[in-house]
Design a protein around this motif. Structure first.
Motif, PDB file in Angstrom:
ATOM      1  N   THR A   1      34.982  46.726  54.150  1.00 55.45           N
ATOM      2  CA  THR A   1      35.664  45.569  53.577  1.00 55.45           C
ATOM      3  C   THR A   1      37.166  45.765  53.710  1.00 55.45           C
ATOM      4  O   THR A   1      37.664  46.891  53.724  1.00 55.45           O
ATOM      5  N   GLN A   2      37.891  44.657  53.815  1.00 58.71           N
ATOM      6  CA  GLN A   2      39.344  44.672  53.692  1.00 58.71           C
ATOM      7  C   GLN A   2      39.684  43.716  52.557  1.00 58.71           C
ATOM      8  O   GLN A   2      39.764  42.507  52.743  1.00 58.71           O
ATOM      9  N   THR A   3      39.802  44.264  51.361  1.00 59.52           N
ATOM     10  CA  THR A   3      40.007  43.459  50.157  1.00 59.52           C
ATOM     11  C   THR A   3      40.908  44.229  49.189  1.00 59.52           C
ATOM     12  O   THR A   3      41.320  45.349  49.471  1.00 59.52           O
ATOM     13  N   SER A   4      41.168  43.636  48.039  1.00 56.42           N
ATOM     14  CA  SER A   4      41.957  44.334  47.027  1.00 56.42           C
ATOM     15  C   SER A   4      41.192  45.559  46.532  1.00 56.42           C
ATOM     16  O   SER A   4      39.970  45.546  46.409  1.00 56.42           O
ATOM     17  N   GLY A   5      41.944  46.620  46.235  1.00 56.12           N
ATOM     18  CA  GLY A   5      41.322  47.879  45.850  1.00 56.12           C
ATOM     19  C   GLY A   5      40.654  47.870  44.492  1.00 56.12           C
ATOM     20  O   GLY A   5      39.815  48.736  44.216  1.00 56.12           O
ATOM     21  N   SER A   6      40.993  46.913  43.624  1.00 54.13           N
ATOM     22  CA  SER A   6      40.399  46.909  42.288  1.00 54.13           C
ATOM     23  C   SER A   6      38.892  46.700  42.339  1.00 54.13           C
ATOM     24  O   SER A   6      38.158  47.245  41.513  1.00 54.13           O
ATOM     25  N   GLY A   7      38.420  45.927  43.311  1.00 51.91           N
ATOM     26  CA  GLY A   7      36.978  45.722  43.444  1.00 51.91           C
ATOM     27  C   GLY A   7      36.267  47.013  43.761  1.00 51.91           C
ATOM     28  O   GLY A   7      35.194  47.315  43.203  1.00 51.91           O
TER      29      GLY A   7
ATOM     30  N   VAL B   1      43.917  32.000  38.144  1.00 57.50           N
ATOM     31  CA  VAL B   1      43.681  33.146  39.027  1.00 57.50           C
ATOM     32  C   VAL B   1      42.515  32.801  39.947  1.00 57.50           C
ATOM     33  O   VAL B   1      41.788  31.821  39.726  1.00 57.50           O
ATOM     34  N   LEU B   2      42.339  33.617  40.978  1.00 57.33           N
ATOM     35  CA  LEU B   2      41.180  33.407  41.857  1.00 57.33           C
ATOM     36  C   LEU B   2      39.894  33.712  41.114  1.00 57.33           C
ATOM     37  O   LEU B   2      39.004  32.871  40.999  1.00 57.33           O
ATOM     38  N   ASN B   3      39.780  34.938  40.607  1.00 55.75           N
ATOM     39  CA  ASN B   3      38.607  35.334  39.827  1.00 55.75           C
ATOM     40  C   ASN B   3      38.994  36.499  38.918  1.00 55.75           C
ATOM     41  O   ASN B   3      39.938  37.235  39.200  1.00 55.75           O
ATOM     42  N   PHE B   4      38.269  36.657  37.829  1.00 60.79           N
ATOM     43  CA  PHE B   4      38.548  37.732  36.890  1.00 60.79           C
ATOM     44  C   PHE B   4      38.229  39.082  37.546  1.00 60.79           C
ATOM     45  O   PHE B   4      37.205  39.248  38.195  1.00 60.79           O
ATOM     46  N   GLY B   5      39.125  40.040  37.357  1.00 62.00           N
ATOM     47  CA  GLY B   5      38.926  41.370  37.909  1.00 62.00           C
ATOM     48  C   GLY B   5      39.485  41.562  39.299  1.00 62.00           C
ATOM     49  O   GLY B   5      39.507  42.679  39.813  1.00 62.00           O
ATOM     50  N   GLY B   6      39.951  40.489  39.925  1.00 59.99           N
ATOM     51  CA  GLY B   6      40.498  40.568  41.271  1.00 59.99           C
ATOM     52  C   GLY B   6      41.995  40.812  41.259  1.00 59.99           C
ATOM     53  O   GLY B   6      42.628  40.982  40.210  1.00 59.99           O
ATOM     54  N   VAL B   7      42.581  40.774  42.466  1.00 62.39           N
ATOM     55  CA  VAL B   7      43.998  41.109  42.600  1.00 62.39           C
ATOM     56  C   VAL B   7      44.896  40.088  41.912  1.00 62.39           C
ATOM     57  O   VAL B   7      45.898  40.450  41.287  1.00 62.39           O
ATOM     58  N   SER B   8      44.558  38.794  41.993  1.00 62.05           N
ATOM     59  CA  SER B   8      45.405  37.785  41.344  1.00 62.05           C
ATOM     60  C   SER B   8      45.357  37.921  39.824  1.00 62.05           C
ATOM     61  O   SER B   8      46.357  37.683  39.134  1.00 62.05           O
TER      62      SER B   8
ATOM     63  N   ILE C   1      37.415  50.055  43.081  1.00 60.75           N
ATOM     64  CA  ILE C   1      37.551  50.936  41.922  1.00 60.75           C
ATOM     65  C   ILE C   1      36.513  50.603  40.859  1.00 60.75           C
ATOM     66  O   ILE C   1      35.845  51.495  40.315  1.00 60.75           O
ATOM     67  N   ASN C   2      36.349  49.329  40.570  1.00 60.94           N
ATOM     68  CA  ASN C   2      35.346  48.921  39.579  1.00 60.94           C
ATOM     69  C   ASN C   2      33.939  49.286  40.026  1.00 60.94           C
ATOM     70  O   ASN C   2      33.110  49.712  39.220  1.00 60.94           O
ATOM     71  N   ALA C   3      33.660  49.120  41.319  1.00 61.06           N
ATOM     72  CA  ALA C   3      32.330  49.442  41.831  1.00 61.06           C
ATOM     73  C   ALA C   3      32.045  50.939  41.723  1.00 61.06           C
ATOM     74  O   ALA C   3      30.941  51.349  41.344  1.00 61.06           O
ATOM     75  N   VAL C   4      33.043  51.769  42.036  1.00 62.15           N
ATOM     76  CA  VAL C   4      32.866  53.222  41.936  1.00 62.15           C
ATOM     77  C   VAL C   4      32.647  53.639  40.486  1.00 62.15           C
ATOM     78  O   VAL C   4      31.779  54.470  40.191  1.00 62.15           O
ATOM     79  N   ILE C   5      33.418  53.058  39.579  1.00 60.75           N
ATOM     80  CA  ILE C   5      33.248  53.366  38.160  1.00 60.75           C
ATOM     81  C   ILE C   5      31.822  53.057  37.704  1.00 60.75           C
ATOM     82  O   ILE C   5      31.241  53.768  36.878  1.00 60.75           O
ATOM     83  N   ASN C   6      31.247  52.015  38.297  1.00 62.06           N
ATOM     84  CA  ASN C   6      29.891  51.611  37.922  1.00 62.06           C
ATOM     85  C   ASN C   6      28.813  52.248  38.800  1.00 62.06           C
ATOM     86  O   ASN C   6      27.666  51.804  38.802  1.00 62.06           O
ATOM     87  N   GLY C   7      29.192  53.295  39.530  1.00 61.36           N
ATOM     88  CA  GLY C   7      28.185  54.093  40.227  1.00 61.36           C
ATOM     89  C   GLY C   7      28.083  53.919  41.726  1.00 61.36           C
ATOM     90  O   GLY C   7      27.285  54.614  42.365  1.00 61.36           O
ATOM     91  N   ALA C   8      28.852  53.020  42.325  1.00 61.45           N
ATOM     92  CA  ALA C   8      28.777  52.814  43.775  1.00 61.45           C
ATOM     93  C   ALA C   8      29.435  53.985  44.502  1.00 61.45           C
ATOM     94  O   ALA C   8      30.452  54.519  44.054  1.00 61.45           O
ATOM     95  N   ASP C   9      28.853  54.387  45.636  1.00 60.33           N
ATOM     96  CA  ASP C   9      29.345  55.528  46.403  1.00 60.33           C
ATOM     97  C   ASP C   9      30.261  55.037  47.525  1.00 60.33           C
ATOM     98  O   ASP C   9      29.906  55.043  48.701  1.00 60.33           O
TER      99      ASP C   9
END
Length: 332
Positions: free
Chosen positions: A85-91, A135-142, A93-101
């Protein structure tokens, strides 16, 4: 370029299966579907590289896939429907915190490329109190950009304003012009249109010095381990794309126009020049941006701000390319 609005995971899966069913075994190993979540100018490294076949020079065929919002793009990565993916890093980070590798392997922008724009009648930050912010969506870069900017102004994004999920930059600009929201953050090229409407810039977020992993390239760690050579070749194409877009302004303008469907040349030229100047030669992850995001999550995840940056980043592939002299050679 695939544009996915509804049922995106199923559509991407069909695309993957149908492509691989027809492709020879060797091509399968060197093809990457790369999701991106927005239509602002910071997507140019991916778009340019795919359009001009820069990635192909290094043995990787890249297919950009538009999946609206970075969080949805990350879901497609986690499910295995895309390889990066080429997206904002917060997505990520949140995925890793919730267990994504997952691991971020490059970032072409470690700042927030936004201005905070007020609607007619909004002259200063204090005027936003009690107003609606889009904003675009909650938790995103905006959303992050909005929260951090309001915080700099002494405003709380939960108590002092109402933050609404409105949509992408053009949609938020339309809402701002109509008066249905009174503030939002916008990036180029939407910023040019906002200026033409006479809307007031309340803050330039780059000048505020807020660090953020704005345009992160992310892969699954397991896939990276199994395809290290492909990842390094992909990154060679990525940094070569940055080099080419910096030196081929007219091609960058043409490609930006194709993907954003913008016809106004002033908007296109200003956007290309802004991002060509802002994008570093080496798309290295700034740990300060990762740490800044983790700091905002401390209330929801106590102790998360102390988690090592390496839990979210793998520097090794880009380090290997840089040590080889490849990047330096591009700019000789």
């Amino acid at each position: 370029m695939e544009v996915i609005n509804r049922g995106y995971l199923g559509t991407v899966l069909v695309l993957v299966l149908s492509f691989f069913a027809l492709a020879p075994a060797k091509a399968q190993e060197s093809t990457m579907l790369v999701a991106y979540g927005g239509l602002a100018g910071f997507q140019l490294p991916l778009w340019f590289g795919a359009e001009k076949k820069v990635f192909d020079r290094y043995g990787v065929h890249v297919i950009p896939v538009f999946i609206p919002s970075g969080s949805n793009a990350v879901k497609a990565l986690v499910s295995g429907d895309v390889q990066a993916t080429q997206t904002s890093g917060s997505g990520t980070i949140n995925a890793v915190i919730n267990g994504a590798d997952l691991a971020i392997i490059a970032i072409s922008l470690n700042v927030l490329p936004y201005n905070f724009i007020g609607a007619k009648g909004i002259e200063k930050p204090e005027d936003l109190k009690g107003k609606k912010i889009g904003v675009l969506n909650f938790g995103g870069v905006s959303d992050y950009a909005t929260t951090m900017t309001l915080k700099r102004w002494g405003l709380d994004s939960h108590r002092d304003v109402t933050v609404l999920q409105v949509g992408n930059d053009p949609t938020r600009l339309a809402a701002l012009v109509s008066g249905s929201i009174q503030g939002t953050v916008l990036a180029y090229p939407a910023l040019v249109r906002a200026e033409n409407f006479g809307l007031k810039t309340l803050a330039n977020l780059v000048e505020l010095g807020i660090k953020y992993p704005a345009n992160a390239v992310t892969v699954k760690r397991a896939w990276l381990r199994e395809n290290r050579n492909v990842v390094e070749r992909f990154l060679k194409g990525f940094v070569a794309s940055i080099h080419s877009m910096k030196n081929q302004e007219e091609e960058s303008i043409r490609i930006l126009a194709k993907y954003t469907r913008i016809e106004d040349r002033e908007s296109l030229v200003k956007t290309v020049r802004y991002f060509n100047a802002a994008t570093p030669r080496v798309p290295r992850v700034d740990p300060g941006g990762i740490e800044a995001v983790l700091g905002t999550l401390e209330k929801s995840f106590p102790g998360i701000s102390r988690r090592p940056v390496n839990d979210f980043v793998d520097y090794a592939p880009l380090n290997a390319i840089e040590r080889s002299g490849f990047i330096e050679g591009l700019y000789r």
